[in-house]
Design an enzyme around this catalytic site. Structure first.
Site, PDB file in Angstrom:
ATOM      1  N   ASP A  81       0.710  -1.088  -0.173  1.00 19.27           N
ATOM      2  CA  ASP A  81      -0.077  -0.043  -0.048  1.00 19.27           C
ATOM      3  C   ASP A  81       0.914   1.106  -0.154  1.00 19.27           C
ATOM      4  OD1 ASP A  81       0.781  -0.596   2.608  1.00 19.27           O
ATOM      5  OD2 ASP A  81      -0.711   0.838   3.189  1.00 19.27           O
ATOM      6  N   GLU A 139       0.078  -1.308   5.594  1.00 21.31           N
ATOM      7  CA  GLU A 139       1.157  -0.833   6.554  1.00 21.31           C
ATOM      8  C   GLU A 139       1.097   0.588   6.956  1.00 21.31           C
ATOM      9  OE1 GLU A 139       5.269   0.951   7.373  1.00 21.31           O
ATOM     10  OE2 GLU A 139       3.952   1.188   5.722  1.00 21.31           O
TER      11      GLU A 139
END
Length: 380
Positions: A81, A139
């Protein structure tokens, strides 16, 4: 510069073209990586979950020479991400090159590392010990994917290289990251008549005054000289309260962030917040505050003489360091690995419009990871 650069650039071009902003699904990137890894002989396991908004997310654990539930000799770990990008950055999802830099959202944090990890893994042959590639989700919004792996016991390895933009400097230790939301209550009233209410903002000020005192005294008693600064830091970066200039505020909310040094319980500051609340209630029985702990992520401190630390220092030519920002290394440590954070690019240009990774970093990172695979897994 290198025979590997065209292939690395092509892979990174495909990775950044997929919008994996944390509030979007990361499934296309996982599908892409899984297909390439399986074609190279990896067995892959997907861990699916829904984020708080109900968006599907996927972690990927791919292993060559073992299974995802076993323990690999080496894990290459990257988060899929990215943070959001400004709409004015029209080329955010298109890799562009200028003056030896590759620009795109995620090029630095951390799709550049993922491209290097994929190539190091795809080119590995005749492995004598299991190699693992781990791609996580979310994350950037709380290490959610890595925590899901810990819950399921997936991603176990003896050694882990966790991708973050460290300028190819091995990072063996990082502080934790914790958050709490505090809401102080008061009583609304007309500001011309102070006795008609009780200011939540004044009450919050008394709370914050005590918190600052503890941050400058008690929390500086425990030191780790490997960090700068060498103590647990506290910040109040957001505060909201009141409705109008002539209304006594009935509520005041603020967010407390702290970054504990490794070895210090991440809950320590939340305990201090509760102590402050109790002291203020004792001094003023009508005082009311609610504390909601949002995150308590601990830090990590991998031994300086750990094999993976020594290997990356030698292979990169850079001495190991520590950082004060959070990473997924603590989660990999919980899964049994000696973990080091390492990757191309500079954290100082991550999360910005115009984020980039130097071409030279990309090529060198892939070479180091390929050497790591050969060293820990016995391949070529």
């Amino acid at each position: 510069m290198s025979d590997t650069l065209p292939a690395l650039r092509a892979t990174l071009t495909e990775l950044v073209a997929m919008d994996t902003t944390s509030f979007r699904p990361n499934v296309p990137l996982i599908d892409y990586a899984q297909a390439r890894l399986e074609a190279a002989g990896f067995s892959a396991e997907r861990q699916k979950f829904l984020d708080d908004a109900g968006v599907e997310k996927v972690n990927l654990v791919a292993v060559k020479g073992g299974s995802g539930s076993g323990r690999a000799a080496l894990a290459l770990v990257g988060h899929s991400d990215c943070v959001p990008y400004d709409a004015a950055w029209t080329d955010a999802l298109r890799l562009t090159e200028k003056d030896g830099r590759l620009y795109a959202r995620g090029a630095c944090d951390t799709k550049g590392f993922i491209a290097c990890a994929l190539h190091a893994a795809l080119n590995a042959e005749q492995l004598k010990a299991p190699l693992m590639v781990v791609l996580t989700a979310d994350e950037e919004v709380g290490l959610t994917g890595a925590k899901k792996l810990v819950e399921a016991g997936l991603g176990r390895a003896r050694h882990a290289i966790v991708g973050e933009p460290t300028r190819l400097i091995p990072v063996r230790a990082n502080k934790g990251y914790c958050l709490a939301e505090v809401e102080v209550r008061g009583k609304e009233g007309h500001s011309a008549y102070p006795d008609s209410g009780a200011s939540a903002i004044f009450r919050a000020g008394r709370f914050l005054q005590r918190l600052e005192h503890l941050a400058l005294t008690v929390l500086r008693e425990d030191l780790d000289e490997g960090f700068q600064p060498p103590f647990t830091t506290v910040n109040v970066g957001v505060i909201q309260g009141g409705k109008a200039k002539n209304v006594i505020p009935g509520a005041c909310r603020f967010v407390v962030e702290w970054r504990p040094i490794p070895g210090q319980p991440p809950e320590r500051v939340s305990q201090l917040l509760e102590t402050i609340r109790q002291e203020l209630v004792r001094d003023e029985p009508a005082f009311e505050a609610q504390i909601r702990v949002v995150r308590t992520d601990r830090g990590v401190n991998t031994r300086a003489d750990a094999e993976v630390v020594r290997f990356l220092a030698e292979a990169s030519g850079n001495a190991p360091e520590t950082v004060s920002f959070g990473t997924e290394a603590p989660q990999m440590t919980e899964l049994g690995a000696e973990a080091v954070v390492f990757g191309p690019g500079d954290i100082r240009v991550a999360h910005q419009t115009g984020e980039y990774v130097p071409v030279e970093d990309l090529v060198r990172c892939e070479a180091v990871l390929a050497r790591a695979v050969a060293h820990f897994c016995g391949g070529r």
